[in-house]
Design a protein around this motif. Structure first.
Motif, PDB file in Angstrom:
ATOM      1  N   VAL A 175       0.856  -1.174   0.000  1.00 14.88           N
ATOM      2  CA  VAL A 175       0.000   0.000   0.000  1.00 14.88           C
ATOM      3  C   VAL A 175       0.894   1.227   0.000  1.00 14.88           C
ATOM      4  O   VAL A 175       2.023   1.184   0.498  1.00 14.88           O
ATOM      5  N   ARG A 176       0.409   2.299  -0.616  1.00 14.94           N
ATOM      6  CA  ARG A 176       1.212   3.518  -0.636  1.00 14.94           C
ATOM      7  C   ARG A 176       1.182   4.190   0.727  1.00 14.94           C
ATOM      8  O   ARG A 176       0.124   4.369   1.330  1.00 14.94           O
ATOM      9  N   ALA A 177       2.364   4.581   1.200  1.00 13.81           N
ATOM     10  CA  ALA A 177       2.490   5.171   2.528  1.00 13.81           C
ATOM     11  C   ALA A 177       1.808   6.534   2.596  1.00 13.81           C
ATOM     12  O   ALA A 177       1.797   7.296   1.634  1.00 13.81           O
ATOM     13  N   GLY A 178       1.231   6.830   3.759  1.00 16.59           N
ATOM     14  CA  GLY A 178       0.666   8.149   4.009  1.00 16.59           C
ATOM     15  C   GLY A 178      -0.667   8.420   3.364  1.00 16.59           C
ATOM     16  O   GLY A 178      -1.131   9.568   3.360  1.00 16.59           O
ATOM     17  N   THR A 179      -1.319   7.398   2.826  1.00 14.76           N
ATOM     18  CA  THR A 179      -2.599   7.590   2.141  1.00 14.76           C
ATOM     19  C   THR A 179      -3.753   7.137   3.021  1.00 14.76           C
ATOM     20  O   THR A 179      -3.573   6.427   4.015  1.00 14.76           O
ATOM     21  N   THR A 180      -4.954   7.539   2.648  1.00 21.19           N
ATOM     22  CA  THR A 180      -6.135   7.062   3.362  1.00 21.19           C
ATOM     23  C   THR A 180      -6.298   5.560   3.187  1.00 21.19           C
ATOM     24  O   THR A 180      -6.856   4.891   4.051  1.00 21.19           O
ATOM     25  N   THR A 181      -5.801   5.020   2.077  1.00 23.91           N
ATOM     26  CA  THR A 181      -5.869   3.575   1.856  1.00 23.91           C
ATOM     27  C   THR A 181      -5.020   2.837   2.869  1.00 23.91           C
ATOM     28  O   THR A 181      -5.432   1.797   3.402  1.00 23.91           O
ATOM     29  N   GLU A 182      -3.830   3.350   3.166  1.00 27.78           N
ATOM     30  CA  GLU A 182      -2.983   2.710   4.184  1.00 27.78           C
ATOM     31  C   GLU A 182      -3.696   2.676   5.526  1.00 27.78           C
ATOM     32  O   GLU A 182      -3.725   1.642   6.218  1.00 27.78           O
ATOM     33  N   ALA A 183      -4.277   3.811   5.916  1.00 27.04           N
ATOM     34  CA  ALA A 183      -4.980   3.874   7.193  1.00 27.04           C
ATOM     35  C   ALA A 183      -6.144   2.894   7.213  1.00 27.04           C
ATOM     36  O   ALA A 183      -6.406   2.234   8.235  1.00 27.04           O
ATOM     37  N   TRP A 184      -6.842   2.779   6.092  1.00 23.38           N
ATOM     38  CA  TRP A 184      -7.998   1.887   6.001  1.00 23.38           C
ATOM     39  C   TRP A 184      -7.571   0.422   6.139  1.00 23.38           C
ATOM     40  O   TRP A 184      -8.177  -0.352   6.888  1.00 23.38           O
ATOM     41  N   VAL A 185      -6.527   0.020   5.417  1.00 23.76           N
ATOM     42  CA  VAL A 185      -6.048  -1.363   5.487  1.00 23.76           C
ATOM     43  C   VAL A 185      -5.600  -1.702   6.903  1.00 23.76           C
ATOM     44  O   VAL A 185      -5.929  -2.764   7.445  1.00 23.76           O
ATOM     45  N   ARG A 186      -4.848  -0.803   7.534  1.00 21.61           N
ATOM     46  CA  ARG A 186      -4.352  -1.077   8.887  1.00 21.61           C
ATOM     47  C   ARG A 186      -5.507  -1.161   9.895  1.00 21.61           C
ATOM     48  O   ARG A 186      -5.482  -1.991  10.813  1.00 21.61           O
ATOM     49  N   GLU A 187      -6.516  -0.330   9.734  1.00 22.09           N
ATOM     50  CA  GLU A 187      -7.663  -0.373  10.636  1.00 22.09           C
ATOM     51  C   GLU A 187      -8.423  -1.679  10.489  1.00 22.09           C
ATOM     52  O   GLU A 187      -8.852  -2.284  11.486  1.00 22.09           O
ATOM     53  N   GLN A 188      -8.602  -2.146   9.245  1.00 21.93           N
ATOM     54  CA  GLN A 188      -9.335  -3.385   9.029  1.00 21.93           C
ATOM     55  C   GLN A 188      -8.584  -4.579   9.608  1.00 21.93           C
ATOM     56  O   GLN A 188      -9.186  -5.462  10.232  1.00 21.93           O
ATOM     57  N   THR A 189      -7.276  -4.636   9.411  1.00 19.75           N
ATOM     58  CA  THR A 189      -6.503  -5.760   9.951  1.00 19.75           C
ATOM     59  C   THR A 189      -6.476  -5.714  11.480  1.00 19.75           C
ATOM     60  O   THR A 189      -6.540  -6.742  12.148  1.00 19.75           O
ATOM     61  N   ARG A 190      -6.399  -4.495  12.044  1.00 14.99           N
ATOM     62  CA  ARG A 190      -6.414  -4.366  13.501  1.00 14.99           C
ATOM     63  C   ARG A 190      -7.761  -4.810  14.070  1.00 14.99           C
ATOM     64  O   ARG A 190      -7.835  -5.535  15.065  1.00 14.99           O
ATOM     65  N   ARG A 191      -8.830  -4.392  13.422  1.00 16.55           N
ATOM     66  CA  ARG A 191     -10.172  -4.714  13.913  1.00 16.55           C
ATOM     67  C   ARG A 191     -10.423  -6.212  13.914  1.00 16.55           C
ATOM     68  O   ARG A 191     -11.065  -6.750  14.814  1.00 16.55           O
ATOM     69  N   LEU A 192      -9.918  -6.897  12.896  1.00 18.10           N
ATOM     70  CA  LEU A 192     -10.154  -8.332  12.783  1.00 18.10           C
ATOM     71  C   LEU A 192      -9.126  -9.163  13.530  1.00 18.10           C
ATOM     72  O   LEU A 192      -9.334 -10.350  13.764  1.00 18.10           O
ATOM     73  N   GLY A 193      -8.007  -8.557  13.881  1.00 19.36           N
ATOM     74  CA  GLY A 193      -6.970  -9.296  14.581  1.00 19.36           C
ATOM     75  C   GLY A 193      -6.294 -10.347  13.724  1.00 19.36           C
ATOM     76  O   GLY A 193      -5.804 -11.359  14.232  1.00 19.36           O
ATOM     77  N   VAL A 194      -6.236 -10.123  12.410  1.00 21.65           N
ATOM     78  CA  VAL A 194      -5.620 -11.105  11.519  1.00 21.65           C
ATOM     79  C   VAL A 194      -4.130 -10.834  11.383  1.00 21.65           C
ATOM     80  O   VAL A 194      -3.643  -9.745  11.678  1.00 21.65           O
ATOM     81  N   THR A 195      -3.412 -11.862  10.949  1.00 18.42           N
ATOM     82  CA  THR A 195      -1.971 -11.753  10.772  1.00 18.42           C
ATOM     83  C   THR A 195      -1.662 -11.487   9.307  1.00 18.42           C
ATOM     84  O   THR A 195      -1.879 -12.350   8.447  1.00 18.42           O
TER      85      THR A 195
END
Length: 304
Positions: A175-195
Motif C-alpha cells: 500500500v502507498r504510505a501516508g494515504t487514506t488507503t494505508e490507514a484503512w487497510v491497517r484499521e481493518q486488519t487491527r479490527r479483525l486481529g488477523v496476521t
C-alpha cells in the motif's frame, strides 16, 4: 484546438462560463494576490494519472488538470484578466499538503481525498471524482484469494466485508504510505486481529512491481490509478484490478484555508461544469463512457 479550449468554448456558447462569476467582492487574499501578480499558480502531483501527470511534451495532463482549466477561465472572467498567466508547479505527493497550506500554490490540480486531518490545514472544493479503494493482483493469484477479495464468501472462517479475513490472513499486502488507503487497510486488519504483512511504498509503480515480482500478494490503492497504470504499461496479461470497490472516496481540489471567496468561485465553476452537457465528454476522455448511475452521482456533487 485543445480539448480544454473546446470545453471552455462550449460552455461559453451555452452561457455557462458567464454565470460562473457571482456578485461578491474579490477576496483580500488569493484572488487579490492573483490579480496583482497577473498569475495563478496551479500545483499538481506527477505520476497520479489519470488525475494529473506530465505528458510527453513536459506539460501537465489529466482529468483534474482539465477541470482546473475550466476554473481558471472563471477566475479570468471574475478578475477581468483574460490574459492571466497560468503557472504549473510540480509537487511531490508528500509535499503537496504543506505547499498548499502555506499558499505556495493557489489550487491543487490533483484530486485528493478530503479528511478531517487534512481540513486542519487545507480547504476542499466540492468533489470532482467519485473514487474508491481497489486492489490489484497477479492474474495467476490463488483462486481463494481472488474470490474473497472479489466479495465471494470464504469457504471457512469469518468473512471481512471490506477485505482481509476469511482467506486473506497470512498474506503480504502493499500500500502507498501516508494515504487514506494505508490507514484503512491497517484499521481493518487491527479490527479483525488477523496476521498480515504490510509493505508501504512511495508510489504506485513500486507497489505494482512488488506484486509482479511475487513479493506481495496484492496492492491496495485508488482504483482509477491502478487501472490507468495497468493500461498505460500494458500489464493486463500479468496483473488485474478487481471490479470491487472496498470503500467510496469522493475526491476534490485543495486550496489554502480561510479563503471563502476563492472556494465559492471554485465551487461555482465546478458546479456549472458538472451539470453541463460537456462534462460527459471530459469524463469519457479519462474514464470511459459516463453511465446513468455515475451521471447522477456527479450531478449530485454540484451545488444548486
Amino acid at each position: 484546438m485543445s480539448n480544454f479550449r473546446k470545453l471552455c468554448t462550449g460552455l461559453l456558447g451555452l452561457g455557462l462560463l458567464a454565470s460562473l462569476v457571482t456578485p461578491f467582492a474579490a477576496s483580500a487574499q488569493t484572488l487579490d494576490r492573483i490579480k496583482k501578480a497577473e498569475t495563478i499558480k496551479l500545483g499538481f502531483i506527477d505520476r497520479a494519472a489519470p488525475y494529473s501527470s506530465l505528458g510527453a511534451d513536459g506539460k501537465p495532463v489529466g482529468y483534474a488538470i482539465e477541470v482546473c482549466q475550466v476554473v481558471v477561465e472563471a477566475i479570468k472572467a471574475k478578475l477581468s484578466q483574460p490574459g492571466l498567466n497560468v503557472r504549473y508547479v510540480a509537487l511531490k505527493a508528500e509535499d503537496a499538503e504543506e505547499t498548499v497550506s502555506q499558499g505556495g500554490v493557489d489550487l491543487l490540480c490533483t484530486a485528493t481525498v478530503e479528511t478531517l486531518k487534512r481540513r486542519e490545514r487545507m480547504s476542499y472544493s466540492i468533489p470532482v471524482v467519485s473514487g474508491g479503494i481497489g486492489v490489484l493482483l497477479r492474474t495467476d493469484a490463488a483462486s481463494s484469494l481472488r474470490d474473497v477479495l472479489s466479495g465471494k464468501p470464504a469457504r471457512s472462517g469469518p468473512v471481512w466485508r471490506g477485505t482481509v479475513n476469511g482467506g486473506l490472513a497470512n498474506h503480504t499486502y502493499a500500500v502507498r504510505a501516508g494515504t487514506t488507503t494505508e490507514a484503512w487497510v491497517r484499521e481493518q486488519t487491527r479490527r479483525l486481529g488477523v496476521t498480515v504483512s504490510a509493505i508501504t511504498v512511495d508510489d504506485y509503480g513500486k507497489g505494482i512491481e512488488l506484486v509482479r515480482a511475487r513479493q506481495a500478494d496484492a496492492f491496495f490503492g485508488e482504483r482509477a490509478l491502478l487501472k490507468d497504470y495497468v493500461q498505460r504499461n500494458k500489464l493486463s496479461g500479468e496483473v488485474v484490478v478487481l471490479e470491487r470497490r472496498f470503500a467510496a472516496e469522493p475526491l476534490g481540489l485543495a486550496m489554502a484555508r480561510n479563503d471563502d471567496d476563492l472556494r465559492l468561485l471554485v465551487d461555482g465553476a465546478l458546479s456549472r461544469l458538472l451539470k453541463s452537457p460537456d462534462f460527459a465528454k471530459l469524463y469519457e476522455r479519462h474514464f470511459g463512457p459516463l453511465d446513468e448511475a455515475s451521471r447522477l452521482i456527479y450531478t449530485g456533487f454540484a451545488l444548486p
